[in-house]
Design a protein around this motif. Structure first.
Motif, PDB file in Angstrom:
ATOM      1  N   ARG A   4       1.187  -9.227   2.748  1.00 14.14           N
ATOM      2  CA  ARG A   4       0.281  -9.863   0.865  1.00 14.14           C
ATOM      3  C   ARG A   4       0.779 -10.815   0.160  1.00 14.14           C
ATOM      4  NH1 ARG A   4      -3.026  -5.686   0.201  1.00 14.14           N
ATOM      5  NH2 ARG A   4      -2.785  -6.181  -2.552  1.00 14.14           N
ATOM      6  N   THR A  38      -3.259 -10.500   3.659  1.00 16.90           N
ATOM      7  CA  THR A  38      -4.218  -9.715   2.443  1.00 16.90           C
ATOM      8  C   THR A  38      -3.871 -10.820   1.313  1.00 16.90           C
ATOM      9  OG1 THR A  38      -3.918  -7.028   2.907  1.00 16.90           O
ATOM     10  CG2 THR A  38      -4.582  -7.858   0.577  1.00 16.90           C
ATOM     11  N   GLU A  87      -8.607 -10.253  -2.162  1.00 21.54           N
ATOM     12  CA  GLU A  87      -8.589  -9.592  -3.004  1.00 21.54           C
ATOM     13  C   GLU A  87      -9.179  -9.929  -4.596  1.00 21.54           C
ATOM     14  OE1 GLU A  87      -5.753  -5.450  -1.261  1.00 21.54           O
ATOM     15  OE2 GLU A  87      -5.337  -7.021  -3.396  1.00 21.54           O
TER      16      GLU A  87
END
Length: 363
Positions: free
Chosen positions: A31, A55, A102
């Motif tokens: 991430r 991510t 995101e």
């Protein structure tokens, strides 16, 4: 295990014994938070998405401006006025649908930095202001996250990795923040369009090295690049324990906003409400894009989009009070900086919190 589609897509990675399937699985599980989807953030996001980083968090409250297009290669003319973080996520989904994004379409500040940084393994700094760089550094030190930093100026760029495995931090290299007159940005000085591509790609490289534990990471070393001569240098620096003190959590949050920033005249929602009801109401200047203005604006406000400001700056009166506003306060502050630098206007104020703050404060 990797899926058959992932094996096909990342085949060239899998052929490298230094990466292989184990390394690709590390990338899939990783991430990474990219702060800033501008000139540096665009190539960082593209290459990390293409590489299969599982991510990617994108932090940027800004919208696409026409002046961005010569260097921020995720965006096109049709994206002008749209939120950079949202557009970037859409482009990355087309580039590699196997990775997740995101979107954090907000400004990084003292109130949210810890929550954002803590949710990711590595942080990449693609911002263009010193206040955010110090804020990110302090959060990464506090939460023990590596910080891959990049910066550009005209024809020069630099990259380093801070707080990596106990290595030096940003404050070890730059213990004293520069003054407002020593902290220029691209909008004031200009930048060679391809330069952020070179520097951002170097940041993506360092991020992959950190995630894969490959090679010699630029920890304690500052890579310098001159596009005009193509000369590169590496400066070494050491951790300075006395410079590792954290401002975050120990000082007034306003201290970050004051770092390196020129003092811009502002007006609060309450003050503007009072001024509009008085005998000498200010002229309201809405610097959002036309579609935003059409969706709703303050009564009597004049539309002058930030994307058109340089061409139409002469339309802004030099006398009488003028309040400039946008949706959240970022673009109006930038408009003030441009008008002060270009025309020396001293009759302007930026609305704190923008239209959103005004409407919330006057309900």
């Amino acid at each position: 295990m990797l899926t058959p589609e992932e094996r096909r897509r990342y085949r060239r990675h899998l052929q490298l014994p230094e990466i292989g399937e184990a390394g690709q699985l590390k990338l899939k599980a990783a991430r990474v938070l990219v702060v800033g989807a501008g000139g540096l953030g665009c190539p960082v996001l593209q290459y990390l998405a293409a590489a299969g980083v599982g991510t990617l968090g994108i932090v940027d409250a800004d919208v696409v401006d026409e002046s961005n297009l010569h260097r921020q290669i995720l965006f096109g003319p049709a994206d002008v006025g749209r939120t950079k973080a949202t557009v970037a996520a859409e482009v990355l989904a087309r580039l590699n649908p196997l990775v997740a994004t995101e979107v954090h379409a907000k400004r990084l500040d003292v109130a949210n930095v810890r929550v954002l940084v803590e949710a990711y393994d590595v942080v990449v700094d693609g911002t263009d202001n010193f206040a955010t760089r110090y804020l990110l550094n302090d959060a990464c030190v506090l939460l023990n996250r590596p910080l891959v930093s990049g910066a550009i100026y005209k024809f020069e760029g630099q990259v380093s990795v801070f707080n990596y495995q106990g290595g030096p931090t940003y404050r070890c290299l730059f213990p004293v923040p520069p003054g407002a007159d020593e902290a220029p940005n691209c909008s004031a000085t200009g930048v060679l369009g391809v330069l952020p591509g070179v520097v951002g790609t170097a940041q993506a490289t360092e991020t992959l090295k950190v995630l894969l534990n490959l090679g010699e990471v630029l920890s304690g070393r500052l890579w310098l690049f001159d596009a005009l001569t193509f000369a590169t240098r590496i400066l070494k620096f050491a951790r300075q324990p006395d410079q590792a003190a954290l401002l975050l959590g120990t000082a007034d949050p306003a201290a970050y906003a004051e770092l390196c920033q020129p003092v811009l005249p502002t007006i609060s929602a309450t003050e503007l409400h009072r001024a509009l009801a008085g005998p000498a109401a200010p002229l309201l200047l809405d610097v959002r894009e036309p579609h935003e203005y059409a969706a709703g604006h303050l009564p009597g406000a004049v539309s002058l989009p930030l994307s058109q400001l340089d061409a139409r700056a002469a339309e802004v009166p030099a006398t009488g009070p003028v309040v400039v506003y946008c949706q959240g306060g970022t673009r109006s502050a930038r408009a003030l900086e441009r008008l002060q630098a270009g025309r020396g206007l001293e009759n302007l104020q930026s609305l704190e919190g923008g239209l959103a703050g005004y409407e919330e404060g006057t309900v």
